[in-house]
Design an enzyme around this catalytic site. Structure first.
Site, short mmCIF file in Angstrom:
data_model
loop_
_atom_site.label_atom_id
_atom_site.label_comp_id
_atom_site.label_asym_id
_atom_site.label_seq_id
_atom_site.Cartn_x
_atom_site.Cartn_y
_atom_site.Cartn_z
N VAL A 48 -35.06 7.96 40.10
CA VAL A 48 -34.39 6.92 39.29
C VAL A 48 -33.72 7.49 38.03
O VAL A 48 -33.02 6.76 37.33
CB VAL A 48 -35.34 5.76 38.91
CG1 VAL A 48 -35.84 5.03 40.15
CG2 VAL A 48 -36.50 6.22 38.04
N GLY A 76 -42.40 4.64 37.31
CA GLY A 76 -42.65 4.90 35.89
C GLY A 76 -43.55 6.10 35.70
O GLY A 76 -44.28 6.51 36.61
N TYR A 139 -43.99 5.81 25.75
CA TYR A 139 -44.26 4.89 26.86
C TYR A 139 -44.16 3.43 26.39
O TYR A 139 -43.50 2.60 27.04
CB TYR A 139 -45.65 5.20 27.41
CG TYR A 139 -46.08 4.37 28.60
CD1 TYR A 139 -45.56 4.62 29.86
CD2 TYR A 139 -47.02 3.35 28.46
CE1 TYR A 139 -45.97 3.87 30.97
CE2 TYR A 139 -47.43 2.61 29.55
CZ TYR A 139 -46.91 2.87 30.80
OH TYR A 139 -47.33 2.12 31.88
P1 NDP Z 1 -48.48 6.03 39.83
O1 NDP Z 1 -48.46 7.24 38.98
O2 NDP Z 1 -49.57 5.85 40.82
O3 NDP Z 1 -47.07 5.84 40.57
C1 NDP Z 1 -45.88 6.03 39.89
C2 NDP Z 1 -44.75 5.83 40.87
O4 NDP Z 1 -43.49 6.01 40.17
C3 NDP Z 1 -44.78 6.84 42.01
O5 NDP Z 1 -44.38 6.20 43.18
C4 NDP Z 1 -43.75 7.86 41.57
O6 NDP Z 1 -43.14 8.57 42.63
C5 NDP Z 1 -42.73 6.95 40.91
N1 NDP Z 1 -41.82 7.69 40.03
C6 NDP Z 1 -42.10 8.33 38.89
N2 NDP Z 1 -41.00 8.91 38.38
C7 NDP Z 1 -40.00 8.62 39.24
C8 NDP Z 1 -38.62 8.93 39.27
N3 NDP Z 1 -38.02 9.67 38.33
N4 NDP Z 1 -37.88 8.46 40.30
C9 NDP Z 1 -38.45 7.72 41.27
N5 NDP Z 1 -39.75 7.39 41.31
C10 NDP Z 1 -40.52 7.86 40.30
O7 NDP Z 1 -48.49 4.84 38.79
P2 NDP Z 1 -48.82 3.30 38.89
O8 NDP Z 1 -48.77 2.79 40.27
O9 NDP Z 1 -50.02 3.07 38.08
O10 NDP Z 1 -47.59 2.75 38.05
C11 NDP Z 1 -46.54 1.96 38.58
C12 NDP Z 1 -45.88 1.24 37.43
O11 NDP Z 1 -46.84 0.41 36.78
C13 NDP Z 1 -45.33 2.19 36.36
O12 NDP Z 1 -44.10 1.71 35.88
C14 NDP Z 1 -46.41 2.12 35.28
O13 NDP Z 1 -45.88 2.41 34.01
C15 NDP Z 1 -46.84 0.67 35.39
N6 NDP Z 1 -48.14 0.40 34.83
C16 NDP Z 1 -49.28 1.03 35.28
C17 NDP Z 1 -50.50 0.74 34.70
C18 NDP Z 1 -51.77 1.37 35.13
O14 NDP Z 1 -52.79 1.20 34.44
N7 NDP Z 1 -51.84 2.06 36.24
C19 NDP Z 1 -50.61 -0.21 33.59
C20 NDP Z 1 -49.36 -0.82 33.20
C21 NDP Z 1 -48.19 -0.51 33.82
P3 NDP Z 1 -43.80 9.95 43.16
O15 NDP Z 1 -45.01 9.61 43.94
O16 NDP Z 1 -42.76 10.54 44.01
O17 NDP Z 1 -44.11 10.76 41.93
#
Ligand code: NDP
Length: 233
Positions: A48, A76, A139
């Site tokens: 992204v 993210g 963040y």
């Molecule tokens: P994970 O680290 O488990 O997953 C993050 C996801 O984002 C992965 O699929 C990763 O892909 C993808 N990603 C990261 N950078 C990029 C990029 N440059 N381009 C495309 N894809 C990318 O995190 P979560 O599931 O916990 O988080 C998902 C969302 O929820 C995020 O936006 C996070 O900020 C938000 N969130 C999470 C919380 C938590 O406590 N877990 C709390 C509040 C919000 P890849 O596998 O290829 O790296």
């Protein structure tokens, strides 16, 4: 059957949202940046932070399942450091993924939605964007900025029946929090009224509602799913 795209849908919260929408009967595509796409879902490689990559991912999804009607901008990252020690690079990387990445996805998705006169844009932010968090200035800034982005796009697209809402999870058990120490987890849990972390499925349930017709009169809303963390903002 609606055409759905979830960014970062290969694991964590994104995968739970994708599976929940697929279960509901939608055609669901997910983006993945590393590794393999999850079984049973149409996967497209996408970074992204790269406009061209976002455009290509959307084109592949459009070919496979038609114009995207529901876009969940979930991808993210975190890159934690105390603000006084944070470099421009530390700050910019997180902004480029979480804020600019969401903008790139929303802009690419919105054109077809505006033409179709129906659409759901859902941004995954965080309760940290409202409450702040030590070590997470980059963040928190990236996530609170999603609120202004969503609300501006909500104004621009509302007459076309495209809604733009923000889902703000609290502490959810995923890979993202593996580096959070037990001590910090306990502190964060104490900041919730429910006294626990949440699950990806609990976030997915709310995403499913926000992506559905049941939320037709909601736009520009920020919906916390954090067991009470960050409430009242
Ligand atoms: P994970 O680290 O488990 O997953 C993050 C996801 O984002 C992965 O699929 C990763 O892909 C993808 N990603 C990261 N950078 C990029 C990029 N440059 N381009 C495309 N894809 C990318 O995190 P979560 O599931 O916990 O988080 C998902 C969302 O929820 C995020 O936006 C996070 O900020 C938000 N969130 C999470 C919380 C938590 O406590 N877990 C709390 C509040 C919000 P890849 O596998 O290829 O790296």
């Amino acid at each position: 059957m609606r055409s759905v795209l979830v960014t970062g849908g290969n694991r964590g919260i994104g995968l739970a949202i994708a599976r929940s929408l697929a279960e509901r009967g939608d055609r669901v595509a997910v983006t993945y940046r590393t590794g393999e796409p999850p079984q049973g879902l149409f996967g497209v490689r996408c970074d992204v932070t790269d406009e061209k990559s976002v455009d290509e991912a959307f084109s592949q999804v459009e070919q496979e399942q038609g114009p995207v009607e529901v876009a969940v901008a979930n991808a993210g990252i975190t890159h934690d450091r105390l603000a006084l020690a944070m470099t421009d690079e530390d700050f910019g990387r997180v902004i480029d993924t979480n804020l600019m990445g969401t903008f790139r996805v929303a802009r690419r998705a919105a054109t077809a939605m505006a033409t179709a006169r129906w659409g759901r844009l859902l941004f995954v932010a965080s309760t940290v964007g409202m409450a702040g968090s030590p070590g997470q200035a980059n963040y928190a800034a990236s996530k609170s900025a999603l609120i202004g982005l969503a609300r501006s796009m909500a104004w621009e697209l509302g007459r076309r029946k495209v809604t733009v809402n923000v889902l703000a999870p609290g502490l959810i058990e995923t890979d993202m929090i593996t580096h959070v120490s037990e001590k910090r987890r306990a502190e964060l849990i104490r900041e919730t009224a429910l006294g626990r972390m949440g699950t990806t499925e609990e976030v997915a349930q709310v995403a499913r509602f926000l992506a559905s017709d049941a939320s037709s009169f909601m736009t520009g809303a920020v919906v916390p799913v954090g067991g009470g963390h960050g409430m009242g903002h």
